[in-house]
Design an enzyme around this catalytic site. Structure first.
Site, PDB file in Angstrom:
ATOM      1  N   SER A   1      -2.032  61.029 -11.540  1.00 19.53           N
ATOM      2  CA  SER A   1      -2.436  61.546 -10.231  1.00 19.53           C
ATOM      3  C   SER A   1      -3.390  60.612  -9.510  1.00 19.53           C
ATOM      4  O   SER A   1      -3.688  60.821  -8.338  1.00 19.53           O
ATOM      5  CB  SER A   1      -3.123  62.915 -10.405  1.00 19.53           C
TER       6      SER A   1
ATOM      7  N   HIS B   1       4.875  62.179  -9.727  1.00 19.93           N
ATOM      8  CA  HIS B   1       3.665  63.003  -9.786  1.00 19.93           C
ATOM      9  C   HIS B   1       3.987  64.455  -9.447  1.00 19.93           C
ATOM     10  O   HIS B   1       4.208  64.798  -8.290  1.00 19.93           O
ATOM     11  CB  HIS B   1       2.607  62.453  -8.832  1.00 19.93           C
TER      12      HIS B   1
ATOM     13  N   GLU C   1       5.563  63.811  -5.850  1.00 21.70           N
ATOM     14  CA  GLU C   1       5.345  62.538  -5.174  1.00 21.70           C
ATOM     15  C   GLU C   1       6.073  61.438  -5.950  1.00 21.70           C
ATOM     16  O   GLU C   1       5.810  61.230  -7.142  1.00 21.70           O
ATOM     17  CB  GLU C   1       3.852  62.212  -5.090  1.00 21.70           C
TER      18      GLU C   1
ATOM     19  N   ASN D   1      -3.926  63.767  -2.816  1.00 18.84           N
ATOM     20  CA  ASN D   1      -5.320  63.635  -3.270  1.00 18.84           C
ATOM     21  C   ASN D   1      -6.154  62.776  -2.343  1.00 18.84           C
ATOM     22  O   ASN D   1      -7.386  62.785  -2.434  1.00 18.84           O
ATOM     23  CB  ASN D   1      -5.362  63.085  -4.697  1.00 18.84           C
TER      24      ASN D   1
END
Length: 505
Positions: free
Chosen positions: A123, A144, A156, A194
């Site tokens: 991540s 991900h 992702e 993120n």
């Protein structure tokens, strides 16, 4: 390249919650799946856990017995890495440590055939860096998933510097075939979610630090006005402050201490004190048995209002007028600068200036600023702030008008851009920079934020709906008010405003 055929053998390394979840997803899609963990017996235990979870779904009528049995039949625990030699896709879901991952993939490269696609569920680590020491770095990509993998839709697909675009398309199509919503992203710190999500936490934490409002009030505004599933304090308590703070620090360091990603001293104190959220029993809120959740603050008025004057267009808050009309308030419309008058009070959508500043600069007495709402026709709550020296009767009239429309009204201290508006503006700004830097497309950025963290709307589409010129004004006023680079508007936002275009043109 199309999706992997269901006959393709998939392996997952790491039988923790994430690895087990990914294995379940692949097995449910029909692939034979091997699950490996370096802890003896852990993979078999994880498969037993998957069986129990699927059994609960059968008991609730959400899954057939045949589907459960087929999924479990596709899962096999293995104890040695050599058992993965003939796999077509291997997904790593182990500890977030660069050297450990590099060592694993070098080992896999010596075991697996050249056709095998290698994927990391990292991540935060660079796919380029993980792949750098491989003989064939082009076959390593990021895949991900979000926790819990069987439930969360987003995946992702992360391409490093050497990643083969054809393999990225294969993983994209495969994730889609597995029932997921995949997006492409370059391997930059935080990928899409993120990175773009940092302001959601950061702005609420900053408002708390400045005493704008308390946690339950700010959380309620994010939910009941912003349309988010949870507020920042509820969400970080759920995630765990150790995890959320570590990600923030990682992104902050990865971007060479860019102040836009500055970690919060308040959250650091929670981590230092062991108040990690739900898992420790205390974070911003107490989760002890019998603990009572504090309620959001509200301001009320007993004044009676039946008529208001709308001067010009209220911008994103224009739908408020229809809501007032539906509640029997007479709305008189005339030309003007986007103001709403009731009695002696003047209400306006925030433009990023403090109420005291705007009142002085624009010559407005008894000014009340309104926060953004995702949908003014349905929002349950609205935040306001007001300029010092406001006539108490005027404040009463303004609050009464909003209550007449059906809003719960929460008062914030005189803070720039209030709560929802500043958060959305900063989310859009970060998304704009990600788009400018080629991290992902506008469509994939918006999809990632909807599917990955359940935002009510993608931040770029939300900015388009508000009006990019207004978002730019808000950011410019925030930057001027704080005097900080943290609020600098994205070059792409400035360019789109100058061109008269939206992010999705």
């Amino acid at each position: 390249m199309t999706a992997l055929n269901t006959s393709a053998r998939v392996a997952v390394i790491g039988a923790g919650a994430m690895g087990a979840g990914i294995a379940q997803v692949a097995a449910q899609a029909g692939h034979p799946v091997l699950l490996l963990d370096n802890r003896p017996g852990a993979a078999a235990q994880a498969i037993e856990g998957i069986g129990r979870q699927l059994g609960k779904r059968v008991d609730s009528g959400k899954l057939s017995v045949d589907a459960r049995n087929a999924t479990l039949a596709n899962l096999q625990a293995v104890e040695a890495i050599e058992a993965l030699a003939d796999c077509d896709l291997i997904i790593e879901a182990i500890v977030e440590n660069l050297e450990v991952k590099r060592t694993l993939f070098r080992q896999l490269e010596g075991i697996c055939g050249e056709h095998c696609i290698l994927a990391s569920n990292t991540s935060s680590l660079s796919i380029t860096s993980i792949a750098a020491q491989l003989e064939r770095p082009q076959r390593l990509l990021g895949l991900h998933f979000f926790n819990p993998a069987p439930v969360m839709a987003l995946v992702e697909i992360v391409s490093g510097l050497a990643s083969d675009p054809a393999l990225a398309e294969c993983l994209y199509d495969t994730a889609k075939a597995w029932g997921k919503k995949p997006v492409h992203t370059r391997s930059t710190p935080g990928f899409i979610v993120n990175r773009v999500a940092r302001p959601f936490y950061a702005e609420s934490l900053r408002m708390l630090q400045e005493g704008a409002a308390d946690c339950p009030t700010l959380d309620a505004l994010m939910r009941e006005a912003g349309g988010f599933a949870m507020g920042a304090f509820e969400l970080t308590d759920l995630i765990g402050h150790d995890v959320n703070y570590a990600v923030t620090c990682s992104v902050f360091d990865a971007y060479y201490q860019d102040t836009r990603f500055l970690p919060s001293l308040i959250q650091k104190e929670l981590v230092d004190g062991g108040r990690l959220g739900r898992k420790s029993g205390h974070g911003f809120y107490s989760y002890a048995e019998g603990a009572v959740r504090p309620q959001p603050a509200e301001i009320n008025s007993a004044a009676s209002v039946n008529v208001c004057i709308a001067e010009g267009n209220l911008g994103a808050a224009q739908a408020l007028l229809s809501r007032l009309s539906e509640q029997g308030v007479e709305v008189i419309q005339r030309d003007g600068q986007g103001l709403l008058r009731v009695g002696d009070a003047v209400l306006a959508l925030s433009d990023g200036r403090m109420a005291c500043q705007r009142a002085k600069e624009d010559g407005l007495r008894n000014l009340i600023l309104l926060d953004l709402a995702f949908d003014y026709s349905k929002a349950q709550r609205i935040a306001i702030s007001y300029a010092a020296g406001i006539d108490p009767q005027a404040l009463d009239q303004g609050v009464a008008l909003l209550q007449r429309a059906g809003f719960k009204v929460s008062l914030l201290s005189d803070s720039p851009a209030l709560a929802v508006l500043r958060t959305v503006a900063m989310l859009a700004n970060e998304a704009a920079d990600a788009l400018l830097q080629g991290v992902a497309s506008a469509a994939d950025i918006d999809l990632a934020m909807r599917a990955g963290v359940n935002y009510p709307q993608g931040p770029l589409a939300w900015a388009d709906a508000i009006g990019l010129a207004h978002v730019l004004k808000v950011l410019e006023n925030l930057q001027a008010g704080y005097g900080e680079e943290r609020y600098r508007p994205s070059l792409l936002l400035r360019r789109r405003v100058a061109e008269g275009r939206t992010f999705h043109d």
